[in-house]
Scaffold this active site. Structure first.
Site, PDB file in Angstrom:
ATOM      1  N   LYS A  22       0.740 -13.332   4.345  1.00  0.00           N
ATOM      2  CA  LYS A  22       0.120 -12.453   5.377  1.00  0.00           C
ATOM      3  C   LYS A  22      -0.598 -13.216   6.016  1.00  0.00           C
ATOM      4  CE  LYS A  22       1.670  -8.352   5.680  1.00  0.00           C
ATOM      5  NZ  LYS A  22       3.114  -8.195   6.429  1.00  0.00           N
ATOM      6  N   SER A  42      -2.782  -7.548   7.523  1.00  0.00           N
ATOM      7  CA  SER A  42      -3.356  -6.545   6.439  1.00  0.00           C
ATOM      8  C   SER A  42      -4.687  -7.117   6.037  1.00  0.00           C
ATOM      9  CB  SER A  42      -3.014  -6.472   5.345  1.00  0.00           C
ATOM     10  OG  SER A  42      -3.719  -6.262   4.392  1.00  0.00           O
ATOM     11  N   TYR A  88       0.592 -10.885  -2.934  1.00  0.00           N
ATOM     12  CA  TYR A  88       1.077 -10.412  -1.057  1.00  0.00           C
ATOM     13  C   TYR A  88       0.085 -11.095  -0.224  1.00  0.00           C
ATOM     14  CZ  TYR A  88       0.368  -7.037   2.112  1.00  0.00           C
ATOM     15  OH  TYR A  88       0.542  -6.027   3.305  1.00  0.00           O
TER      16      TYR A  88
HETATM   17  P1  NAD Z   1       7.004   0.254   3.997  1.00  0.00           P
HETATM   18  O1  NAD Z   1       7.923  -0.058   3.478  1.00  0.00           O
HETATM   19  O2  NAD Z   1       7.005   1.677   4.507  1.00  0.00           O
HETATM   20  O3  NAD Z   1       8.037  -0.246   5.965  1.00  0.00           O
HETATM   21  C1  NAD Z   1       8.589  -1.400   5.553  1.00  0.00           C
HETATM   22  C2  NAD Z   1      10.005  -1.611   6.547  1.00  0.00           C
HETATM   23  O4  NAD Z   1      10.510  -3.297   6.422  1.00  0.00           O
HETATM   24  C3  NAD Z   1      11.302  -0.770   6.009  1.00  0.00           C
HETATM   25  O5  NAD Z   1      11.758   0.039   6.582  1.00  0.00           O
HETATM   26  C4  NAD Z   1      12.565  -1.766   5.187  1.00  0.00           C
HETATM   27  O6  NAD Z   1      13.087  -0.736   4.390  1.00  0.00           O
HETATM   28  C5  NAD Z   1      11.631  -3.089   5.804  1.00  0.00           C
HETATM   29  N1  NAD Z   1      12.075  -4.121   5.371  1.00  0.00           N
HETATM   30  C6  NAD Z   1      11.771  -5.052   4.045  1.00  0.00           C
HETATM   31  N2  NAD Z   1      12.014  -6.490   4.181  1.00  0.00           N
HETATM   32  C7  NAD Z   1      13.247  -6.401   4.902  1.00  0.00           C
HETATM   33  C8  NAD Z   1      14.162  -7.749   5.216  1.00  0.00           C
HETATM   34  N3  NAD Z   1      14.112  -8.749   4.789  1.00  0.00           N
HETATM   35  N4  NAD Z   1      14.934  -6.966   6.374  1.00  0.00           N
HETATM   36  C9  NAD Z   1      14.591  -6.222   7.524  1.00  0.00           C
HETATM   37  N5  NAD Z   1      14.192  -4.715   6.877  1.00  0.00           N
HETATM   38  C10 NAD Z   1      12.848  -4.825   5.914  1.00  0.00           C
HETATM   39  O7  NAD Z   1       5.778  -0.025   5.081  1.00  0.00           O
HETATM   40  P2  NAD Z   1       4.769  -0.267   6.136  1.00  0.00           P
HETATM   41  O8  NAD Z   1       4.074   0.451   5.214  1.00  0.00           O
HETATM   42  O9  NAD Z   1       5.748  -0.073   7.044  1.00  0.00           O
HETATM   43  O10 NAD Z   1       4.761  -1.126   6.056  1.00  0.00           O
HETATM   44  C11 NAD Z   1       4.610  -2.148   7.110  1.00  0.00           C
HETATM   45  C12 NAD Z   1       4.475  -3.626   7.591  1.00  0.00           C
HETATM   46  O11 NAD Z   1       2.916  -3.427   7.533  1.00  0.00           O
HETATM   47  C13 NAD Z   1       4.382  -4.596   6.114  1.00  0.00           C
HETATM   48  O12 NAD Z   1       4.963  -6.086   6.714  1.00  0.00           O
HETATM   49  C14 NAD Z   1       3.497  -4.301   5.147  1.00  0.00           C
HETATM   50  O13 NAD Z   1       2.861  -4.861   5.144  1.00  0.00           O
HETATM   51  C15 NAD Z   1       2.332  -4.072   6.621  1.00  0.00           C
HETATM   52  N6  NAD Z   1       0.857  -3.225   5.928  1.00  0.00           N
HETATM   53  C16 NAD Z   1       0.653  -1.712   5.486  1.00  0.00           C
HETATM   54  C17 NAD Z   1       0.435  -1.549   5.244  1.00  0.00           C
HETATM   55  C18 NAD Z   1      -0.354  -0.288   4.229  1.00  0.00           C
HETATM   56  O14 NAD Z   1      -0.962   0.016   3.620  1.00  0.00           O
HETATM   57  N7  NAD Z   1       0.638   1.056   4.728  1.00  0.00           N
HETATM   58  C19 NAD Z   1      -1.429  -1.991   5.166  1.00  0.00           C
HETATM   59  C20 NAD Z   1      -1.626  -3.515   6.027  1.00  0.00           C
HETATM   60  C21 NAD Z   1      -0.088  -3.692   6.090  1.00  0.00           C
END
Ligand code: NAD
Ligand code: UDP
Length: 334
Positions: free
Chosen positions: A150, A122, A146
């Site tokens: 990362k 991120s 958070y």
């Molecule tokens: P999201 O919550 O929609 O998706 C994450 C998925 O991971 C979910 O389906 C959840 O059920 C699953 N999950 C969580 N913990 C788990 C575990 N221990 N075992 C198995 N599955 C698990 O989030 P997203 O927005 O799709 O984000 C995906 C990744 O991208 C994350 O790592 C997040 O930190 C990173 N990210 C997201 C953003 C954003 O703004 N959406 C920005 C930067 C980075």
């Protein structure tokens, strides 16, 4: 080529699955549904007319995961917790899920001799900007747990590569993903009150919330409100494919996925009102603690290294967010 996707049922995961299936990849999605459901995967299959293998499990359950990834060629690791505010309240949950979970994944990959990885990092790893736009060389000083999780994972990956330089790793530093698939079938489905701007605005426009709180209008930006680099989720998803395709040689490389263009909160409100033809009432509220005035990417390395750049406009982002919100006023029916 068969890809193992952790967190594949989530917001970024579902859109990435659609792009991968459309490109002919075989997929194994591994998700514990802590922030998603099987309905999201059903919709991915309905958009693409293709099927994937879904395994419900937690990344911290090493044995289940090890068996699930057998026969895969590469991993896209998206599973994790992502709410900044919650990470301040529950740091142990965040370190456990994001750091311990990733260690389990890396061990399972090593045992299965899978050494190709695309990891979701991120832009939060940069922290307060010393210089804008953020290049990948900017110092890494996250300001919340958070972001720390990362950064710790990034450091683990760099150490892993140093110890065994046959690994092929790309670290994607996302800026602010927004929007939805143009079909309106998949999109962001926040539980409870949205933390992020775009889903909050969408819920105001559909009438689920009365007004938007604009967190501060006294920042040193063009209209005083916070500026971010919003990126369409389909562009972001395609960045994962470009990253995979570029992973021919061993490496551990961080890459920004952003547009390079910053928009303020009020720019977004205006663009969303135009796209939805709905009023988005707002009030000016105090600054949100920990917020940064302005941040946006230098996306030039992504173009140079993986031949990727964002192609969708702010109008596309607002139109597709609204389309998803309008067709799914209460989110996915779980
Ligand atoms: P999201 O919550 O929609 O998706 C994450 C998925 O991971 C979910 O389906 C959840 O059920 C699953 N999950 C969580 N913990 C788990 C575990 N221990 N075992 C198995 N599955 C698990 O989030 P997203 O927005 O799709 O984000 C995906 C990744 O991208 C994350 O790592 C997040 O930190 C990173 N990210 C997201 C953003 C954003 O703004 N959406 C920005 C930067 C980075
Ligand atoms: N924001 C806002 N009201 C909200 C949510 C967010 O004014 O209800 C602002 C926030 O202060 C920031 C921008 O919108 O300037 C983007 O916030 P978001 O939480 O979506 O992303 P992040 O701050 O994590 O980059």
């Amino acid at each position: 080529m068969k890809i193992f996707i952790t967190g594949g049922a989530g917001y970024i995961g579902t859109h990435t699955c659609v792009e991968l299936l459309q490109k002919g990849y075989d997929l194994v999605v591994y998700d514990n549904f802590s922030n998603s459901s099987a309905e999201a995967i059903r919709r991915v299959e309905s958009i693409t007319g293709k099927t994937l293998t879904l395994i419900i499990g937690d990344i911290r359950d090493e044995d289940t995961m090890m068996a699930a990834m057998e026969g895969c060629d590469a991993v896209i690791h998206l599973a994790g917790l992502k709410a900044v505010g919650e990470s301040v309240e529950k740091p142990l949950d965040y370190y456990d899920n994001n750091v311990h979970g990733t260690l389990c994944l890396l061990r399972a990959m090593k045992i299965n001799n899978i050494k190709t990885l695309v990891f979701s990092s991120s832009a939060t790893v940069y922290g307060n900007p010393i210089e804008l736009p953020f290049t990948e060389r900017h110092p890494l000083q996250p300001t919340n747990p958070y972001g720390q999780t990362k950064l710790v994972v990034e450091e683990i990956l760099r150490d892993l590569y140093r110890s065994d330089n046959s690994w092929k790793i790309i670290i994607l530093r996302y800026f602010n993903p927004v929007g939805a698939h143009p079909s309106g079938l998949i999109g962001e489905n926040p539980q409870g009150i949205p933390n992020n701007l775009m889903p909050y605005i969408a819920q105001v426009a559909i009438g689920r919330r009365e007004f938007l709180n604009v967190f501060g209008n006294d920042y040193p930006t063009h209209d005083g409100t916070g500026v971010r680099d919003y990126i369409h989720i389909v562009d972001l998803a395609q960045g994962h494919i470009k990253a995979l395709e570029a992973l021919e040689l061993p490496q551990c490389t961080p890459i920004n996925l952003g547009t390079g263009q910053g928009y303020s909160v009020l720019d977004i409100v205006k663009a969303f009102s135009n796209a939805s033809r709905k009023e988005v009432p707002y009030i000016i509220a105090p600054r949100r603690p920990g917020d940064i005035a302005e941040f946006y990417a230098d996306p030039s390395f992504a173009q140079e290294f993986i031949q990727w750049s964002a192609s969708k406009s702010l109008e596309d982002m607002c139109r597709d967010t609204w389309n998803f919100q309008f067709k799914n006023p209460d989110g996915y029916r779980l």
